[in-house]
Scaffold this active site. Sequence first.
Site, PDB file in Angstrom:
ATOM      1  CE  LYS A  82      -4.160  -1.779   2.145  1.00 23.40           C
ATOM      2  NZ  LYS A  82      -3.998  -3.219   2.007  1.00 23.40           N
TER       3      LYS A  82
ATOM      4  CD  GLU B  25      -4.716   6.387   3.168  1.00 20.34           C
ATOM      5  OE1 GLU B  25      -3.955   6.169   1.922  1.00 20.34           O
ATOM      6  OE2 GLU B  25      -5.711   6.006   3.439  1.00 20.34           O
TER       7      GLU B  25
ATOM      8  CG  HIS C 253     -13.147  -3.953   6.613  1.00 21.28           C
ATOM      9  ND1 HIS C 253     -13.151  -2.654   6.717  1.00 21.28           N
ATOM     10  CD2 HIS C 253     -13.006  -4.452   7.926  1.00 21.28           C
ATOM     11  CE1 HIS C 253     -13.040  -1.973   7.779  1.00 21.28           C
ATOM     12  NE2 HIS C 253     -12.845  -3.142   8.644  1.00 21.28           N
TER      13      HIS C 253
ATOM     14  NE  ARG D 191      -7.664 -10.153  -6.666  1.00 20.63           N
ATOM     15  CZ  ARG D 191      -9.057  -9.480  -6.504  1.00 20.63           C
ATOM     16  NH1 ARG D 191      -9.953  -9.694  -7.404  1.00 20.63           N
ATOM     17  NH2 ARG D 191      -9.252  -9.065  -5.178  1.00 20.63           N
TER      18      ARG D 191
END
Length: 667
Positions: A116, A200, A235, A296
């Site tokens: 990330k 963040e 999630h 993908r």
Amino acid sequence: MFSKILIANRGEIACRVAATARRLGVRTVAVYSDADANAKHVLACDEAVHIGGNAPRDSYLRAERIVEAARATGAQAIHPGYGFLSENEDFAQACADAGLVFIGPPPAAIKAMGLKAESKQLMEKAGVPLVPGYHGADQDPVLLQREADRIGYPVLIKASAGGGGKGMRIVTKAEEFAAALASCQREARNSFGDDAVLIERYVTRPRHIEIQVFGDSHGDCIYLFERDCSVQRRHQKVLEEAPAPGMSEARRREMGAAAVAAAKAVGYVGAGTVEFIAEPTADGDLRFFFMEMNTRLQVEHPVTEAITGLDLVEWQLRVASGEPLPLKQDQLRIHGHAIEARICAENPDANFLPATGTLDVYRTPPCTNFERGEVRVDAGVREGDAISPHYDSMVAKLIVWGADRAQALARLDVALAQTHIVGLHTNVAFLRRVVASRSFAQADLDTALIDRERSALFGTPPLALEVAAAGVVAHALAHERAGEDADPWSRRDAWRMHGAAVRRFDLEVDGAHHVATLSRTHDGEQVLALGGQQWPFAASTRGGTLHDVTLDRRRWPLSVYAVGERVSVFAPEGAATLHEIDPIAHAADGAGEAGRLTAPMPGKVIALLARAGESVKKGQALAVMEAMKMEHTITAPCDGTVAELLYTVGDQVLEGEELLRLDAAAA
């Protein structure tokens, strides 16, 4: 174009790839584990190779065996599907080293987007909008605290190597940051072997909007519009739709251009998805930020196919074989609206606990054409198959298309009502409630939708008890009458020369006992009574499972399936499962139940936390089970003494089996 490919996956995506390959005249090779020896995807392919044991690490994650199978069968390329090895750069490189084409992006692109923090640094250089935050390599806790203070609370701490919701913490105030950071790093270290984090700004009402991109080996890259995947639990996505509601054409072009820039920054080839977090602005538009890229094909790709009329797997095969993209950006158009519902084996009312078992009944709505059909079902199972604890809990994907969102919503509700699954818990009824909820119906979307609509989504009676009971009665009568001849003495329709006949049905629903009675008078009238109420009753059958039932003056078409004592009733309004019990056989039940502790799902015992003879307190953890990558802790229902342990660590147990016995303490 290739003449033969190997599909390095299982279930519905393997079947999905095989369908397109067959249409193109490409032969296919399946791989399978012990558990999948007779699976649908094995029969969907032209050849199949056994690659190992039940667990993914013993089969579908064995890269060397998959490459060996491809070479042994003469396959020219490997399609990884999604999950398993689909985003593993080492596997992509192993394919190349073996002279095989990996039907996906180059290994370098997978690696670049795999972490990330590093990927966000790349995106920053490419001019892709990022959530304000810190993505640096310096992980000093003092620096991280200072960066969080600079960004402003609330902030989100995320494991740099994370996924699936692990290694994530929301921090609302500065004094909570240090403890949250330490907890997040521990979880990241245990889950991924890497405790690096990024920080963040936390978007308070985020929408999850992703852009489908496609690149070829000739340097061209385009976007095939967006999908909204905001409806999530744990999630993980529940419903996905395309296009995203409320998306302006200007914002669509801007997000599409940002997604293409992200893909070009890593030299992307093939199908990929650039995921963004979006939040509403004061003027009703959307502000968006890069989140990550999935290198993908996505589970939800069918909704993009539905609104474009394209086959993305065909595009994958063509691009991987060296062809240019079939269309240019200005040739793409959006047609109508599509929604996908993920049908999973799980119990939403038990915090989405995964379920396993046999699909005693598996009936889906009739499907239309493959690309932009009104209804499409992608599945890797058949009636009679088992959903095992070895793999994920998804049973099928139900996709509907409509001329607009309102039509798609209506068709989805009808299609879900026509989906009949018996033998294990599923989320079908829950999906219908989500689709009917105010927030989803009005496109008031964000990732907290399920929590916001909790009162309407959980604990709701699936079907009126009297309607469910009427289905049980109708089904019983229909089966009793089947095969009767003209001999009046052989008929079992409760006819009496004098007076009324009364038949009793003992029913159990969610642990509660109910008694329904059907009375038949001498003139043939029937009355159903339940819970102090009664209704005129009539029933006829259209076949083995479909019955027309009338209560009072209202008629229901009910599909009823009986498996042992369990009877499942499906109506247009909802569904219910009842147990038709023998009151004599069950009369002695209950006396010793207080001391029984049973498995809530099939799985493996991974820990026993008490010994035989040990005194325990109410709520104390006694055992831990694992199934479908989730843990479930069994606790003591009362104070007492452990009388006996019936299993050991490592044992596999079935749902409802007794794990241990507890002698309750004397009052």
